[in-house]
Motif scaffolding. Structure first.
Motif, mmCIF file in Angstrom:
data_model
loop_
_atom_site.group_PDB
_atom_site.id
_atom_site.type_symbol
_atom_site.label_atom_id
_atom_site.label_comp_id
_atom_site.label_asym_id
_atom_site.label_seq_id
_atom_site.Cartn_x
_atom_site.Cartn_y
_atom_site.Cartn_z
ATOM 1 N N MET A 248 -0.060 1.236 -6.173
ATOM 2 C CA MET A 248 -0.052 0.078 -5.285
ATOM 3 C C MET A 248 0.331 0.503 -3.877
ATOM 4 S SD MET A 248 -1.014 -2.201 -7.243
ATOM 5 C CE MET A 248 -0.860 -3.574 -6.142
ATOM 6 N N SER A 249 1.217 1.513 -3.776
ATOM 7 C CA SER A 249 1.625 1.914 -2.442
ATOM 8 C C SER A 249 0.449 2.527 -1.684
ATOM 9 C CB SER A 249 2.805 2.873 -2.504
ATOM 10 O OG SER A 249 2.513 3.940 -3.351
ATOM 11 N N SER B 246 3.899 4.219 -6.958
ATOM 12 C CA SER B 246 2.785 3.661 -7.698
ATOM 13 C C SER B 246 1.497 3.751 -6.881
ATOM 14 C CB SER B 246 3.064 2.200 -7.988
ATOM 15 O OG SER B 246 3.144 1.507 -6.775
ATOM 16 N N PHE C 75 -2.940 -9.865 -3.919
ATOM 17 C CA PHE C 75 -3.364 -9.676 -2.539
ATOM 18 C C PHE C 75 -4.078 -10.919 -2.019
ATOM 19 C CE2 PHE C 75 -3.127 -5.193 -0.884
ATOM 20 C CZ PHE C 75 -2.163 -4.790 -1.778
ATOM 21 N N LEU D 289 -2.553 1.348 -1.836
ATOM 22 C CA LEU D 289 -3.231 0.163 -1.278
ATOM 23 C C LEU D 289 -2.597 -0.217 0.053
ATOM 24 C CD1 LEU D 289 -3.822 -2.556 -4.037
ATOM 25 C CD2 LEU D 289 -5.507 -1.253 -2.783
ATOM 26 N N LEU D 290 -1.258 -0.252 0.050
ATOM 27 C CA LEU D 290 -0.562 -0.678 1.268
ATOM 28 C C LEU D 290 -0.757 0.330 2.392
ATOM 29 C CD1 LEU D 290 2.684 -2.082 -0.273
ATOM 30 C CD2 LEU D 290 0.891 -3.349 0.863
ATOM 31 N N ILE D 291 -0.679 1.625 2.040
ATOM 32 C CA ILE D 291 -0.858 2.667 3.059
ATOM 33 C C ILE D 291 -2.240 2.549 3.692
ATOM 34 C CG2 ILE D 291 -1.328 5.120 3.309
ATOM 35 C CD1 ILE D 291 1.451 4.903 3.384
ATOM 36 N N VAL E 54 6.348 2.271 3.376
ATOM 37 C CA VAL E 54 5.868 2.735 2.073
ATOM 38 C C VAL E 54 6.266 4.188 1.846
ATOM 39 C CG1 VAL E 54 3.836 3.200 0.687
ATOM 40 C CG2 VAL E 54 3.978 1.105 1.991
ATOM 41 N N TRP F 124 0.578 -7.388 -8.263
ATOM 42 C CA TRP F 124 0.715 -7.697 -6.850
ATOM 43 C C TRP F 124 -0.508 -8.467 -6.388
ATOM 44 C CZ3 TRP F 124 3.140 -3.298 -3.519
ATOM 45 C CH2 TRP F 124 4.401 -2.995 -4.042
ATOM 46 N N MET G 174 8.268 -6.051 0.836
ATOM 47 C CA MET G 174 8.455 -4.600 0.817
ATOM 48 C C MET G 174 9.523 -4.169 1.823
ATOM 49 S SD MET G 174 6.201 -2.594 -1.022
ATOM 50 C CE MET G 174 6.297 -1.138 -0.017
ATOM 51 N N GLN H 213 4.058 -5.222 -11.760
ATOM 52 C CA GLN H 213 3.054 -4.548 -10.927
ATOM 53 C C GLN H 213 1.907 -5.499 -10.571
ATOM 54 O OE1 GLN H 213 2.878 -1.238 -9.779
ATOM 55 N NE2 GLN H 213 5.027 -1.162 -10.306
ATOM 56 N N THR I 153 -4.598 -2.536 -9.553
ATOM 57 C CA THR I 153 -5.464 -2.811 -8.413
ATOM 58 C C THR I 153 -6.529 -3.848 -8.731
ATOM 59 O OG1 THR I 153 -6.606 -0.831 -9.093
ATOM 60 C CG2 THR I 153 -5.195 -0.641 -7.186
ATOM 61 N N LEU J 53 4.189 -0.716 8.191
ATOM 62 C CA LEU J 53 3.791 -0.746 6.782
ATOM 63 C C LEU J 53 3.720 0.677 6.225
ATOM 64 C CD1 LEU J 53 2.802 -2.404 4.433
ATOM 65 C CD2 LEU J 53 0.530 -2.387 5.387
ATOM 66 N N VAL J 54 3.032 1.554 6.952
ATOM 67 C CA VAL J 54 2.893 2.940 6.505
ATOM 68 C C VAL J 54 4.265 3.604 6.410
ATOM 69 C CG1 VAL J 54 2.036 5.210 7.188
ATOM 70 C CG2 VAL J 54 0.546 3.223 7.358
#
Lengths: 294, 331
Positions: free
Chosen positions: A96-97, A94, B64, A99-101, B303, B62, B259, B60, B122, B299-300
């Protein structure tokens, strides 16, 4: 006297707004073309300022003269980042990923800045600044005026690039419909990476200009990311004109609230505006509801 | 996936849960103070991440900015404790603080849900981020909230237990309550409805699922539970300012923990919290300046390499093996 304060506040707001607009232009571009929110945007702005600082320290080159080097470094960095990490995230799942990256990237880069430059407050100074002008009793700060002029020139350059060059046309086509653009022979992956690089480059350029005006620390990046977001939400996605309008509005909101409400309140007003805009008109004042808030 | 909604919880699963619970209750009497502090954080932030998952784990949406509710809870309890004065004992203040924080967050979340839940993806994420920033700035700017100078909370003392043990048990209670609520929501019609919203909201609405009501319910429940975590956290620190509770990294850690462990699972947030807290505080305990570098890298990595988390990775292993042989077409 009240008239003078009003005029001064307005001038300060517009000057600040021009600089906000430049800092957000790249963010707006990524949002428009790739459709992702780049949470690493603020850190690109800071990296620009720190590259200016490092070049000044090592070679004594004026920060404004170092601007082209900064732009090139950040373009290449942004291009590679998109090609490797961000593209992988977008393909993986998505939005959203992404955003996280980008948030993960911003955490890493901020730590690297901290390791390289330490947590102290830094400033840039240039010998090419305009002298401070007096216009009646309204004062126009030289550094800010220089920053504004540089911002407007760069925004003009971005407009030219978007509307008069082949790459710009490819970017606009990809923003409208990436699949169709690909069918027409546009290398969409390359356009995405170029957009990311360009966005980082403009963020870096704005970083140097911001560094001339304000002191900066490594933890400022959230502020610049959110600022860019507010500008985009105010003005609309994807166009330099939208960024300019949003930037000017944000500058005005910022200076008017600190002049007439209290010096501590601009952030409350900025984030309050963001929140209200998201709820009332998430596509921005100039935006269309065509793509929807999805 | 669909089987999870109506599958009975087997006797072995009850037994396993009971065994884990007994071990966790016994832990404060064997572990060292430092270990217990780590366990405290895993339970608290794992629990709050689970509360976040009530909405973010299925859909979805999410957030923040869950630090908004976390901080709001902490500040409610702190200001209430200050207003009550010294005449009232700590535990009573804590209970009153919990009740008031739950009430206020219920009201705030219910009012906020109306506009915020209309946004998607978003936009929702950033609206929540802005909400957390606004509340943080407001608490700092207006003197009546004392955000910049902070306030002291009374220590809670239980005879026979020291303070770390007491709060460990409180956090355990909090975590267990959240697990129970999460499991109940997940296995109910609401959980199934929310999962449908996560897959395709418009289709779900078209098929007659009351998507708005389910989203509202999950959002408000999530906010109230998060605020309770905030109150407990404030009392465990005994001193809070805006910068200790309205922290952007709290909001993001909740997502990160979920996650890493596995989105939408019960154990995921706790596994994620345990791994991340272990890495950042034990492995990197002496290298605090690398903290964010490593968090960002993990995190990277997560994902890109394991978007469904550790739990998802285990379930996905057979599929990965098949892909390695090259028989599966790229979609």
């Amino acid at each position: 006297m009240n008239g003078v304060i009003l005029a001064q506040t307005l001038v300060d707001g517009l000057i600040l707004g021009g600089i906000f607009a430049l800092s957000a232009a790249g963010f707006s571009l990524i949002f428009g073309v790739l459709g992702i929110i780049n949470l690493a945007h603020g850190i690109f702005v800071l990296i620009g300022a720190y590259i200016g600082l490092a070049i000044g320290r090592e070679t004594g080159i004026d920060p404004l003269a170092a601007l082209p080097i900064t732009v090139i470094v950040l373009y290449v960095g942004g291009y590679l980042l998109q090609r490797t990490l961000v593209a992988a995230a977008v393909r993986r799942g998505s939005l959203m990923s992404s955003l996280l990256i980008t948030f993960g990237i911003s955490l890493m880069l901020r730590d690297l800045i901290l390791l390289a430059f330490g947590p102290n407050v830094q400033t840039l100074s240039s010998s090419w600044l305009l002298p401070t002008l007096h216009w009646g009793s309204v004062l126009i700060d030289g550094a800010r005026a220089t920053g504004l002029i540089a911002s407007l020139v760069l925004l003009g350059l971005l407009s030219f690039l978007l509307y008069r060059t082949k790459l710009g046309r490819a970017m606009r086509a990809t923003a409208q419909e990436d699949f169709a653009a690909g069918l027409c022979g546009i290398d969409v992956d390359n356009v995405y990476a170029s957009t990311f690089g360009l966005s980082a480059a403009f963020a870096g350029a704005s970083g140097i200009i911001i560094g001339l005006i304000n002191p900066f620390v490594p933890s400022d990046d959230n502020y610049w990311t959110l600022n860019a977001f507010v500008v985009v939400v105010l003005g609309g996605v994807g166009s330099p004109m939208g960024a300019l309008l949003g930037g000017l509005l944000l500058g005005a909101i910022s200076t008017f609230s600190s002049q007439y409400v209290g010096s501590l309140y601009p952030n409350v007003f900025i984030f309050g505006t963001l929140f209200l805009m998201l709820i009332l008109r998430p596509n921005g004042l100039l935006g269309s509801a065509y793509k929807g808030s999805v | 996936m669909m089987g999870a909604f109506n599958k009975r919880i087997t006797g072995w699963e009850w037994l396993g849960a009971a065994a884990v619970l007994i071990l966790l209750v016994l832990l404060p009497f064997v572990a060292s103070s430092f270990q217990l502090r780590l366990a405290q954080q895993v339970l608290l932030f794992g629990g709050v991440a689970l509360a976040w998952s009530l909405l973010g784990g299925f859909t979805q949406y999410w957030s923040f900015g869950h630090a908004a509710f976390f901080g709001l809870g902490a500040f409610t309890a702190g200001l209430l404790a200050q207003a009550l004065g010294h005449g009232i004992s700590g535990p009573v203040k804590l209970l009153l603080g919990l009740a008031l924080a739950a009430l206020i967050n219920f009201a705030v979340a219910a009012v906020m849900a109306m506009p915020v839940l209309r946004l998607r993806g978003t936009y929702f994420a950033i609206a929540m981020l802005a909400l957390a920033q606004v509340l943080g700035e407001v608490s700092k700017t207006f003197d009546i909230f004392q955000g910049s100078m902070g306030f002291v909370l009374q220590r809670i003392a239980v005879p026979g237990l020291n303070s770390v043990q007491t709060f460990y048990l409180l956090f355990l209670l909090f975590a267990v309550a959240n697990v129970a609520i999460f499991v109940w929501v997940k296995r109910s019609r609401i959980g199934m409805g929310l999962t449908c919203v996560g897959q395709d909201e418009d289709t779900a609405a078209m098929l007659g699922i009351p998507t708005e009501r389910y989203k509202l319910l999950a959002f408000v429940l999530s906010a109230v539970l998060t605020s309770i975590g905030g109150v407990l956290y404030a009392y465990s620190l005994a001193f809070i300012t805006t910068d200790t509770v309205f922290r952007i990294d709290i909001s993001l850690n909740l997502i990160l923990f979920s996650m890493v462990g596995g989105l939408g699972t019960v154990a995921g947030p706790f596994i994620g919290a345990a791994i991340m807290i272990f890495i950042t505080q034990v492995v990197l305990g002496g290298l605090l300046h690398l903290h964010f570098l490593v968090t960002g890298a993990i995190l990277v990595f997560i994902v890109i390499a394991a978007p469904t988390g550790i739990i998802g990775l285990r379930n996905r292993l057979p599929g990965l093996a098949r892909r390695a042989t090259g028989s599966e077409a790229r979609t």
